[in-house]
Write an enzyme that holds these catalytic residues in place. Structure first.
Site, short mmCIF file in Angstrom:
data_model
loop_
_atom_site.label_atom_id
_atom_site.label_comp_id
_atom_site.label_asym_id
_atom_site.label_seq_id
_atom_site.Cartn_x
_atom_site.Cartn_y
_atom_site.Cartn_z
N ASP A 1 0.85 -1.17 0.00
CA ASP A 1 0.00 0.00 0.00
C ASP A 1 0.89 1.23 0.00
O ASP A 1 2.07 1.16 0.36
CB ASP A 1 -0.94 0.00 1.22
CG ASP A 1 -2.14 0.93 1.00
OD1 ASP A 1 -2.91 1.13 1.94
OD2 ASP A 1 -2.29 1.44 -0.13
N ASP B 1 -8.06 -7.68 0.62
CA ASP B 1 -7.13 -7.84 1.73
C ASP B 1 -7.85 -7.50 3.02
O ASP B 1 -8.78 -6.68 3.00
CB ASP B 1 -5.92 -6.90 1.58
CG ASP B 1 -6.27 -5.51 2.13
OD1 ASP B 1 -6.75 -4.68 1.33
OD2 ASP B 1 -6.10 -5.29 3.36
N CYS C 1 -6.86 -27.90 12.85
CA CYS C 1 -8.05 -28.75 12.86
C CYS C 1 -7.69 -30.23 12.71
O CYS C 1 -8.43 -31.11 13.15
CB CYS C 1 -9.01 -28.33 11.74
SG CYS C 1 -9.71 -26.71 12.04
N HIS D 1 -5.32 -21.36 11.01
CA HIS D 1 -6.66 -21.84 10.63
C HIS D 1 -7.44 -20.77 9.87
O HIS D 1 -8.03 -21.02 8.82
CB HIS D 1 -7.47 -22.26 11.86
CG HIS D 1 -8.92 -22.42 11.52
ND1 HIS D 1 -9.42 -23.54 10.87
CD2 HIS D 1 -9.96 -21.57 11.65
CE1 HIS D 1 -10.71 -23.37 10.62
NE2 HIS D 1 -11.06 -22.18 11.08
#
Ligand SMILES: Cc1ccc(CCc2c3nc[nH]c3cc3c(=O)[nH]c(N)nc23)cc1
Length: 373
Positions: A93, A267, A310, A336
């Site tokens: 950015d 984003d 997981c 995750h």
């Protein structure tokens, strides 16, 4: 591997597009979610782990890196890719947005923005020219124009004035960027939630010509309804054959709605930031792993997820390490969440490819129980 920057739309389903951006450092499958790596790191993640989640590109920040360790130091060490051990595409950015949200003692003029560092109070200046120089020193593959994103609430007159300044800065960004084969410069549409101003901004950016176009000025507190209201028309004002990047978005349902409205890149800090606070994002909704109800739960966070958290850990364990403020808690939940976001993007890309987006979206909403699960 190409030496050029190009974008190809491979399939459409309604306004949604599935495609690929080719860069000298690799391909970006769109629609794409780009993890935020503000200070040359996606917090709590090794770069190889970020890659394992399915991310093709990550984001860096002119504002943070110019203050610490400085762009000149990173350039002297071989550039941002080498510095942070990420050899795939990086988008940076331009810094203006972060100055307005983080720095103090800000002075905005036609020239640019003078400000004091939020880290040590040292004085700095950002302008279109200096932002282009910093992003070149960093070596990022996709460079963002230096723009101004007006804070809400703002009157139409304030939004119009700010947008006009951003368009003058877009021309100066283009002029300062020069000719850099294999590197891309993206323009940023402004104009708030006002259709005429959005159209005026799009026309100004088209006339300057960019490799891609961002929809800026959103995800600043306007709410999903107002954001979708703008996305009902704004992406179609931008060149159809170039990538469209919606900045700062968002929650999973924001992402699904944005892709339905023709957005190719997004984003957001949400999956990584909320991972560090114990929030898990799953196909069934949000799970607060700090909640005591997980204390004895042997099940994984998400039965259908293939990420390391997981596959190898119980909710009971995640609850324990989050409550104990153990570092592995941030690592596992960030991993995750980023894995889930990339799974969602892969599902969206597949659905667009097979003309099945409507069914995918219906299933996405049906699976999400209200509230905490
Ligand atoms: C590392 C990194 C962090 C954050 C960003 C996006 C930051 C961001 C916005 N975030 C929410 N809404 C936003 C609007 C704008 C905008 O209008 N212009 C710019 N330049 N950035 C925005 C890009 C890179």
């Amino acid at each position: 591997m190409t030496q050029r920057f190009s974008f190809e739309v491979e399939a459409r389903d309604g306004r949604a597009r599935k495609g690929v951006i080719s860069t000298p450092r690799g391909e970006i499958r769109t629609p794409a979610f780009m993890p935020v790596g503000t200070a040359a790191t996606v917090k709590a993640m090794m770069p190889e782990s970020v890659c394992a989640t399915g991310a093709d590109i990550l984001l860096g920040n002119t504002y943070h890196l110019m203050l610490r360790p400085t762009a000149e130091r990173i350039a002297g060490l071989g550039g941002l890719h080498k510095f942070m051990n990420w050899d795939r595409p990086i988008l940076t950015d331009s810094g203006g947005f972060q100055v307005m949200s983080l720095a103090s003692l800000r002075k905005l003029t036609e020239e640019g923005v003078r400000f004091a560092s939020h880290i040590d109070g040292s004085k700095h200046m950002l302008s279109p020219e200096r932002s282009m120089e910093i992003q070149k020193l960093l070596g990022s593959d996709i460079v963002m124009c230096f723009d101004e994103c007006p804070a809400l609430p703002a009157t139409d007159a304030e939004v119009a004035k700010s947008m006009a300044l951003s368009m003058r800065w877009a021309q100066r960004s283009r002029d300062a960027f020069g000719d850099r084969p294999g590197h891309a410069l993206f323009g940023i549409q402004q104009g708030g939630v006002t259709k005429d101003l959005r159209a005026e901004s799009a026309e100004a950016l088209r006339a300057i010509e960019f490799d891609g176009y961002a929809v800026g000025g959103l995800a600043v507190g306007e709410g999903q309804e107002a954001m979708f209201g703008v996305l009902d028309y704004a992406p179609d004002m931008l060149p159809e054959d170039k990538p469209r990047y919606l900045m700062g978005v968002g929650k999973p349902d924001d992402i699904v709605g944005a892709v339905e409205r023709g957005i190719d890149m997004m984003d957001c800090v949400l999956p990584s930031r909320s991972g560090r606070t114990g929030q898990g994002w799953t196909r069934h909704g949000q799970v607060n792993m700090r909640n005591a109800r997980h204390k004895d739960d042997p099940r994984p966070l998400d039965e259908a997820c293939g990420c390391p958290a997981c596959r190898n850990y119980s909710r009971a364990y995640l609850h324990h390490v989050i409550k104990a403020d153990e570092i592995i808690g941030s690592m596992l939940l960030t991993w995750h969440n980023l894995h889930y976001y990339q799974d969602l993007m892969a599902g969206l890309r597949d659905a667009i490819s097979t003309g099945a987006l409507a069914g995918f979206v219906a299933d996405f909403h049906a699976k999400r129980a209200g509230g905490d699960i």
